[in-house]
Enzyme design. Structure first.
Site, PDB file in Angstrom:
ATOM      1  N   GLU A 420       0.863  -1.024  -0.004  1.00  0.00           N
ATOM      2  CA  GLU A 420      -0.044  -0.209  -0.093  1.00  0.00           C
ATOM      3  C   GLU A 420       0.994   1.107   0.200  1.00  0.00           C
ATOM      4  O   GLU A 420       0.723   2.456   0.462  1.00  0.00           O
ATOM      5  CB  GLU A 420      -0.968   0.089   1.242  1.00  0.00           C
TER       6      GLU A 420
HETATM    7  C1  LIG Z   1       2.479  -9.876   1.094  1.00  0.00           C
HETATM    8  C2  LIG Z   1       1.832  -8.760   0.127  1.00  0.00           C
HETATM    9  C3  LIG Z   1       1.173  -8.218  -0.351  1.00  0.00           C
HETATM   10  C4  LIG Z   1       0.462  -7.762  -1.184  1.00  0.00           C
HETATM   11  N1  LIG Z   1      -0.467  -7.453  -1.711  1.00  0.00           N
HETATM   12  C5  LIG Z   1      -0.987  -6.846  -3.316  1.00  0.00           C
HETATM   13  C6  LIG Z   1      -1.677  -6.861  -3.686  1.00  0.00           C
HETATM   14  O1  LIG Z   1      -3.475  -7.001  -2.881  1.00  0.00           O
HETATM   15  N2  LIG Z   1      -2.389  -6.198  -4.701  1.00  0.00           N
HETATM   16  C7  LIG Z   1      -2.115  -5.272  -5.242  1.00  0.00           C
HETATM   17  O2  LIG Z   1      -2.231  -4.986  -6.404  1.00  0.00           O
HETATM   18  N3  LIG Z   1      -0.183  -5.741  -4.454  1.00  0.00           N
HETATM   19  C8  LIG Z   1       0.337  -6.302  -4.003  1.00  0.00           C
HETATM   20  N4  LIG Z   1       1.324  -6.222  -3.268  1.00  0.00           N
HETATM   21  C9  LIG Z   1       2.432  -5.649  -3.719  1.00  0.00           C
HETATM   22  C10 LIG Z   1       3.246  -4.769  -3.080  1.00  0.00           C
HETATM   23  O3  LIG Z   1       2.006  -3.135  -2.966  1.00  0.00           O
HETATM   24  C11 LIG Z   1       4.223  -4.187  -3.422  1.00  0.00           C
HETATM   25  O4  LIG Z   1       4.775  -5.062  -3.552  1.00  0.00           O
HETATM   26  C12 LIG Z   1       4.583  -2.988  -3.410  1.00  0.00           C
HETATM   27  O5  LIG Z   1       4.026  -1.615  -4.221  1.00  0.00           O
HETATM   28  C13 LIG Z   1       6.387  -2.508  -3.991  1.00  0.00           C
HETATM   29  O6  LIG Z   1       6.081  -3.447  -5.015  1.00  0.00           O
HETATM   30  P1  LIG Z   1       7.714  -3.876  -6.287  1.00  0.00           P
HETATM   31  O7  LIG Z   1       7.547  -4.982  -4.414  1.00  0.00           O
HETATM   32  O8  LIG Z   1       7.260  -4.359  -7.264  1.00  0.00           O
HETATM   33  O9  LIG Z   1       8.764  -2.666  -5.050  1.00  0.00           O
HETATM   34  P2  LIG Z   1       9.445  -2.280  -5.961  1.00  0.00           P
HETATM   35  O10 LIG Z   1       8.481  -1.275  -6.954  1.00  0.00           O
HETATM   36  O11 LIG Z   1      10.707  -3.418  -7.335  1.00  0.00           O
HETATM   37  O12 LIG Z   1      10.275  -1.387  -5.422  1.00  0.00           O
HETATM   38  C14 LIG Z   1      11.851  -1.892  -5.214  1.00  0.00           C
HETATM   39  C15 LIG Z   1      12.456  -0.907  -4.078  1.00  0.00           C
HETATM   40  O13 LIG Z   1      12.416   0.142  -4.407  1.00  0.00           O
HETATM   41  C16 LIG Z   1      11.829   1.489  -4.079  1.00  0.00           C
HETATM   42  N5  LIG Z   1      11.717   2.294  -4.657  1.00  0.00           N
HETATM   43  C17 LIG Z   1      10.454   1.469  -5.948  1.00  0.00           C
HETATM   44  N6  LIG Z   1      10.707   2.835  -6.487  1.00  0.00           N
HETATM   45  C18 LIG Z   1      10.745   4.221  -6.285  1.00  0.00           C
HETATM   46  C19 LIG Z   1      11.210   5.510  -6.143  1.00  0.00           C
HETATM   47  N7  LIG Z   1      10.686   6.184  -7.564  1.00  0.00           N
HETATM   48  N8  LIG Z   1      11.662   6.189  -5.633  1.00  0.00           N
HETATM   49  C20 LIG Z   1      12.575   5.796  -4.631  1.00  0.00           C
HETATM   50  N9  LIG Z   1      12.561   4.120  -4.435  1.00  0.00           N
HETATM   51  C21 LIG Z   1      12.030   3.486  -4.932  1.00  0.00           C
HETATM   52  C22 LIG Z   1      11.248   0.790  -3.375  1.00  0.00           C
HETATM   53  O14 LIG Z   1      10.610   1.670  -2.186  1.00  0.00           O
HETATM   54  C23 LIG Z   1      11.527  -0.999  -2.685  1.00  0.00           C
HETATM   55  O15 LIG Z   1      12.116  -0.828  -2.013  1.00  0.00           O
HETATM   56  C24 LIG Z   1       1.293  -7.312  -1.678  1.00  0.00           C
HETATM   57  C25 LIG Z   1       3.449  -7.631  -1.908  1.00  0.00           C
HETATM   58  C26 LIG Z   1       3.201  -7.923  -0.584  1.00  0.00           C
HETATM   59  C27 LIG Z   1       5.120  -8.795  -0.961  1.00  0.00           C
END
Ligand SMILES: Cc1cc2nc3c(=O)[nH]c(=O)nc-3n(C[C@H](O)[C@H](O)[C@H](O)COP(=O)(O)OP(=O)(O)OC[C@H]3O[C@@H](n4cnc5c(N)ncnc54)[C@H](O)[C@@H]3O)c2cc1C
Length: 630
Positions: A420
């Site tokens: 979120e």
């Molecule tokens: C248990 C679980 C439940 C979830 N439930 C849902 C759900 O119900 N529906 C859904 O759609 N998604 C869901 N998600 C997805 C979740 O919202 C994402 O994991 C989250 O948005 C982060 O995306 P990512 O994991 O791809 O990380 P990435 O976007 O790959 O980011 C990797 C790192 O880089 C940082 N980062 C990325 N972009 C930037 C930037 N521009 N500036 C600075 N830092 C940055 C991030 O903060 C993180 O530390 C879930 C994930 C998990 C693990």
């Protein structure tokens, strides 16, 4: 790059995020004013009066009884599964319709009572908290409540209120924080759309029969296109739950990889119109974000209770461990932070219920603050519990001790800093809102695309605004012994008022120094936002304690404010005294492989597998793992 990855520049990613922003401020915002150097206590004091509802109180009583009698958090952890009977029990109580209006069969709870319910049931099992929150806050009910047509509400809300589970599917293997990379498509066809794509990590995805799916509609004649939100039946032809994912914590989570292959969705199922998907998601999250801190509040209360029981019982070196100063400071932190976090949450809920304030900044601040602080609270509890903090509940019970799942709590809480909106993304989101006033008066001056005429008009506008605004940052109520009505807490508000003006000055200085490049100064912006969170927390906590008339609450508010001030002072110092540039330089070298020597001496991580799995369009070749509740 593969067929399922899109090449998206930083500029495109930013413009997608910018287009999804709510641009208007129709109601007063404490958070917005705070970042402009104005501690508008009049917006949060008098402390709002909660609307008491007999129905809600009865529901909360029944929910508490149900949780105590029928939810076995340990069993959920052991079996990695919430039993069917628990789903049915929750449905019978109306938990899947907590925020759905009564006319659609829901309970119509206020935000405050909804969050109280999540805090309560989340304390029986965080997996249940996550189930209900994902269903209610980001799943189908909330976007439909805000943006749905009457027909959509009549068609779907009664089903959800009766116990059908819903999920929200935005994330894809290549789309995490950056929705511009979305590759799931919804192609217009006769009467509707055909959805193709793979969605990752959908909480509730493996038990849901109604889904909110975000997909990209290509622009074409009669279609403005863009990322669009659809209600999709989880049992529709072409929808396959291919995996149920497993995590560090929240083992009961029904989280899926879901494939869509030529899934037909009627055009009536579009929520809010084509291209509105991200705006809907963001607006939904304005209040939806409050459910996550509700679970953090649950965790903090549980930790306080265990810290109290254990520290007053365990004796080492001739004293109860809670009497050793090193442990006492941790207990003080847990107690004060639990109170502060709950104050922020309650305030946001009641402001949302009053519908009087714009709480987009405050809700984001409480999500950010709650998820970070709950993590440190759980970590401190583990330290206080010593070896027992690291031991599983099952193992403790087998030795005849209390089955306390502190290690599980830490694991369960970790995700709150990621989903979120990760902490890093929340920093950017809040920072964008914090500088909105500056961008709206002076943005064109630093915008390379703005022509000479626009720049000249912006200069005039900015000169007018800053001539009025800057002088207000040097003196204020906090300079002259204000806030007398708060008794001993007044000192904290005076400090916060002065600190908010300093915060605004620092922000202005950052803008003047870096101009358009400020957005890349993420560490600076992160600290600005974290200071804002501490100031909001002090204001909420003092307002609540003052209204309570209880000495106990004033004590907690006093300690919380002292601790928050200390944290803010450190952050403020670090705004201009830090290792950010050196960190970035070393990180660049790490990425280029300059320090690979430092990785020597351990076995290398496995080489097989992709960093980001790719997927191929087409029908699923996997069995459908959709779990049908019996
Ligand atoms: C248990 C679980 C439940 C979830 N439930 C849902 C759900 O119900 N529906 C859904 O759609 N998604 C869901 N998600 C997805 C979740 O919202 C994402 O994991 C989250 O948005 C982060 O995306 P990512 O994991 O791809 O990380 P990435 O976007 O790959 O980011 C990797 C790192 O880089 C940082 N980062 C990325 N972009 C930037 C930037 N521009 N500036 C600075 N830092 C940055 C991030 O903060 C993180 O530390 C879930 C994930 C998990 C693990």
């Amino acid at each position: 790059m593969t067929a399922t990855q899109r090449d998206v520049s930083a500029e495109q990613a930013r413009s997608v995020a910018e287009a999804a922003r709510e641009t208007e401020w129709r109601k007063p915002s404490f958070g917005k004013q705070l970042f402009l150097g104005r501690l508008r206590m009049d917006l949060i004091d008098p402390w709002p009066t909660p609307k008491v509802s007999e129905d809600a109180e009865q529901f909360l009583t029944k929910l508490g009884e149900f949780g105590a009698a029928h939810v076995d958090g340990e069993q959920i952890e052991r079996d990695a599964r919430i039993p069917d009977e628990v789903f049915h029990g929750l449905a019978d109580l109306g938990c899947f319709g907590m925020k759905i209006d009564k006319k659609y069969g829901g309970l119509g709870l206020s935000n405050l009572d909804y969050c109280r319910a999540l805090t309560l049931i989340g304390s029986s099992s965080p997996s249940i908290g996550a189930l209900l929150s994902a269903h209610q806050s980001i799943g189908v009910p909330q976007p439909l409540k805000l943006f749905g047509t009457d027909e959509q509400k009549q068609k779907f809300l009664p089903r959800l209120a009766a116990g059908e589970v819903s999920a929200f599917l935005l994330t894809e293997p290549d789309v995490g924080s950056d929705p511009a990379r979305m590759s799931c498509t919804a192609t217009p066809v006769e009467g509707g759309y055909r959805i193709n794509g793979v969605k990752l990590w959908a909480t509730n995805g493996s038990v849901s029969t109604l889904l909110v799916v975000m997909a990209l509609v290509p622009r074409s004649d009669g279609h403005r296109g863009g990322i669009t939100a659809f209600v999709v039946e989880g049992t529709a032809e072409g929808v396959t739950v291919e995996r149920r994912n497993k995590f560090l914590g929240l083992r009961g989570l029904e989280n899926s990889v879901t494939r869509f292959h030529d899934v037909f969705v009627p055009k009536e199922n579009v929520i809010g119109g084509e291209g509105q998907g991200l705006k809907i998601a963001l607006t939904t999250l304005n209040t939806g974000r409050l459910s996550l801190p509700a679970m953090c509040v649950a965790a903090s209360k549980w930790c306080l209770s265990i810290a109290r029981g254990w520290s007053s019982h365990r004796v080492q070196w001739g004293r109860r461990v809670g009497e050793h100063e090193a442990v006492a400071t941790k207990i003080g932190y847990i107690a004060a932070t639990a109170y502060g976090m709950e104050s922020m949450l309650q305030l946001c809920c009641m402001l949302a219920d009053d519908n009087s304030n714009d709480i987009r900044i405050e809700a984001a601040l409480v999500k950010l603050f709650g998820s970070e602080k709950a993590w440190t609270i759980a970590d401190e509890l583990i330290q206080i519990r010593g070896g027992r903090g690291y031991e599983t509940a099952e193992s403790l019970a087998a030795r005849g001790e209390k089955a306390l799942s502190a290690e599980q709590l830490l694991r369960d809480l970790r995700i709150n800093r990621i989903f979120e909106g990760s902490t890093e993304i929340m920093h950017l989101f809040i920072a964008r809102e914090a500088v909105d006033q500056h961008l709206s008066v002076a943005g064109d001056i630093i915008d390379p695309r703005a022509g000479a005429g626009k720049k000249a008009r912006a200069l005039v506008r900015a000169a007018g605004f800053y001539a009025r605004w800057l002088p207000t940052l040097f003196v204020g109520r906090g300079s002259f012994g204000g806030y007398r009505g708060y008794g001993s807490l007044a000192q904290h508000l005076r400090w916060a008022e002065r600190a908010s003006r300093r915060l605004a000055r620092h922000t202005f200085r950052g803008m003047a120094r870096w101009q358009g490049r400020l957005e890349h100064r993420q560490a600076f912006l992160g600290r600005i936002v974290d200071i804002g969170a501490e100031l909001f927390a002090i204001a909420a906590t003092c307002s609540r304690a003052n209204a309570s008339g209880r000495a106990e609450e004033r004590e907690l508010a006093d300690l919380f404010s002292r601790q928050a001030r200390q944290r803010a002072i450190v952050l403020e110092h670090q705004l201009w005294n830090n290792t950010d540039a050196a960190d970035v330089a070393v990180a660049k070298n790490v990425l280029s492989g300059r320090y690979v020597f430092q990785e020597e001496g351990v076995l290398p991580p496995p080489d097989e597998g992709e960093w980001v799995a790719t997927w191929q369009p087409g029908p699923s070749t996997e069995p459908n793992l959709l779990r049908r509740l019996k």
